[in-house]
Design a protein around this motif. Structure first.
Motif, PDB file in Angstrom:
ATOM      1  N   THR A 160       0.825  -1.131   0.023  1.00 51.36           N
ATOM      2  CA  THR A 160      -0.046  -0.009  -0.098  1.00 51.36           C
ATOM      3  C   THR A 160       0.982   1.235  -0.008  1.00 51.36           C
ATOM      4  O   THR A 160       2.017   1.198   0.723  1.00 51.36           O
ATOM      5  N   TYR A 199      -0.079   4.254   1.413  1.00 51.21           N
ATOM      6  CA  TYR A 199      -0.517   4.737   2.559  1.00 51.21           C
ATOM      7  C   TYR A 199      -0.870   3.726   3.456  1.00 51.21           C
ATOM      8  O   TYR A 199      -1.176   2.582   3.262  1.00 51.21           O
ATOM      9  N   LYS A 200      -1.081   4.067   4.803  1.00 53.86           N
ATOM     10  CA  LYS A 200      -1.565   3.218   6.050  1.00 53.86           C
ATOM     11  C   LYS A 200      -2.850   3.038   5.432  1.00 53.86           C
ATOM     12  O   LYS A 200      -3.795   3.859   5.580  1.00 53.86           O
ATOM     13  N   GLU A 201      -3.382   1.543   5.184  1.00 58.57           N
ATOM     14  CA  GLU A 201      -4.544   1.081   5.060  1.00 58.57           C
ATOM     15  C   GLU A 201      -5.126   0.243   5.902  1.00 58.57           C
ATOM     16  O   GLU A 201      -4.273  -0.968   6.120  1.00 58.57           O
ATOM     17  N   LYS A 202      -6.425   0.037   6.093  1.00 56.22           N
ATOM     18  CA  LYS A 202      -6.925  -1.181   6.892  1.00 56.22           C
ATOM     19  C   LYS A 202      -7.306  -2.320   5.757  1.00 56.22           C
ATOM     20  O   LYS A 202      -8.408  -1.955   5.016  1.00 56.22           O
ATOM     21  N   GLU A 234       1.206  -0.538   5.702  1.00 54.57           N
ATOM     22  CA  GLU A 234       1.959   0.694   5.301  1.00 54.57           C
ATOM     23  C   GLU A 234       2.947   0.267   4.451  1.00 54.57           C
ATOM     24  O   GLU A 234       4.151  -0.270   5.357  1.00 54.57           O
ATOM     25  N   ASN A 275      -9.748  -3.274   0.954  1.00 55.54           N
ATOM     26  CA  ASN A 275      -9.321  -2.186   1.430  1.00 55.54           C
ATOM     27  C   ASN A 275     -10.781  -1.928   2.385  1.00 55.54           C
ATOM     28  O   ASN A 275     -12.091  -1.675   1.968  1.00 55.54           O
ATOM     29  N   ASN A 285     -11.941   0.882   3.569  1.00 61.85           N
ATOM     30  CA  ASN A 285     -12.772   2.062   3.308  1.00 61.85           C
ATOM     31  C   ASN A 285     -13.462   1.836   2.062  1.00 61.85           C
ATOM     32  O   ASN A 285     -14.406   2.618   1.770  1.00 61.85           O
ATOM     33  N   SER A 293      -6.046   0.962  -4.234  1.00 63.75           N
ATOM     34  CA  SER A 293      -5.554   1.553  -3.275  1.00 63.75           C
ATOM     35  C   SER A 293      -4.467   0.508  -2.600  1.00 63.75           C
ATOM     36  O   SER A 293      -3.797   0.949  -1.557  1.00 63.75           O
TER      37      SER A 293
END
Length: 253
Positions: free
Chosen positions: A20, A22-25, A48, A70, A72, A81
């Motif tokens: 990823t 950026y930091k992603e859940k 991340e 992801n 989100n 993402s």
């Protein structure tokens, strides 16, 4: 993304590399392609950069679906993402050294764990027996007190008189296969392995040793026992968790 993998019911290790910007859940779910409520892992991590995950499957179905998404975005097609690479290889688990009785129960427990996501349950308890008739599971919608009829917040319990196991469908249908096995091996230990049948810590440790020797993943131990303990927080459960944590961290097969 979703990837279909044919396993032919052979023990398998799935390797997932996620990247990823950026930091992603990120969620990882591995499910039986042909059975509902039958997951081999359901977990998330905050990623991340690049991180590698392994899904250890000492018992496996014919075909699995590996889903990665992801949090989100949900299961958005063409989600950019993150990037994921999924590979699989045979999972070599040494033969279990245990009594014939224990191995017989494990076969029964694995069959039940595979199927209980869609098996019938009832308020009175739908009865399932092992092929040799030695072991029995009564599958309830929810487990209630025999005296008051009030709901008991436990996924399973065992009779210290007969060795009959009662299981809550409400709990087990949400659990992964390894989580189900952890609970069933704990209950088995109470009656068949413990020196003191009522000792919870002894059943925790006896069941956990079997679970780890069978090659099930460590993460599901934490998931299932934290799930159970959060409904009844106590100093005793804190001590139980510390002992479980110590055994997991120091376990060598």
């Amino acid at each position: 993304m979703i990837k279909k993998i044919i396993l032919y019911e052979k023990p398998t290790k799935i390797k997932i590399v996620i990247q990823t910007p950026y930091k992603e859940k990120i969620w990882i779910k591995v499910k039986d392609a042909n059975r509902k409520n039958t997951y081999y892992t359901k977990r998330y991590s905050f990623v991340e950069g690049e991180e590698t995950f392994f899904v250890m499957m000492p018992q496996a179905p014919d075909v699995v679906l590996v889903g990665i998404y992801n949090d989100n975005n949900g299961m958005l097609r063409n989600d950019t993402s993150f990037k994921a690479t999924i590979t699989s290889e045979p999972y070599d688990v040494p033969p279990l050294k245990a009594s014939k009785k224990t191995k017989s129960f494990i076969r029964f427990a694995q069959e039940f764990a595979d199927e209980c996501g869609y098996l019938s349950a009832s308020p009175q308890g739908h009865v399932y027996k092992s092929n040799n008739g030695r072991f029995r599971i009564d599958y309830f919608d929810i487990i209630r007190s025999k005296n008051s009829g009030k709901v008991i917040k436990t996924p399973a319990r065992i009779s210290q008189v007969s060795g009959k196991i009662e299981v809550s469908a409400e709990a087990f249908r949400k659990y992964t296969i390894p989580m189900r096995m952890a609970i069933l091996l704990h209950e088995y230990s109470h009656y068949y392995l413990n020196k003191n049948p009522s000792n919870e810590v002894e059943a925790d440790l006896n069941g956990l040793r079997l679970y780890l020797k069978l090659g099930y993943p460590k993460i599901d131990i934490y998931n299932v026992f934290l799930n159970v303990f959060k409904t009844s927080p106590s100093e005793q459960n804190k001590r139980r968790f510390k002992k479980l944590d110590n055994l997991v961290k120091n376990f060598v097969r």
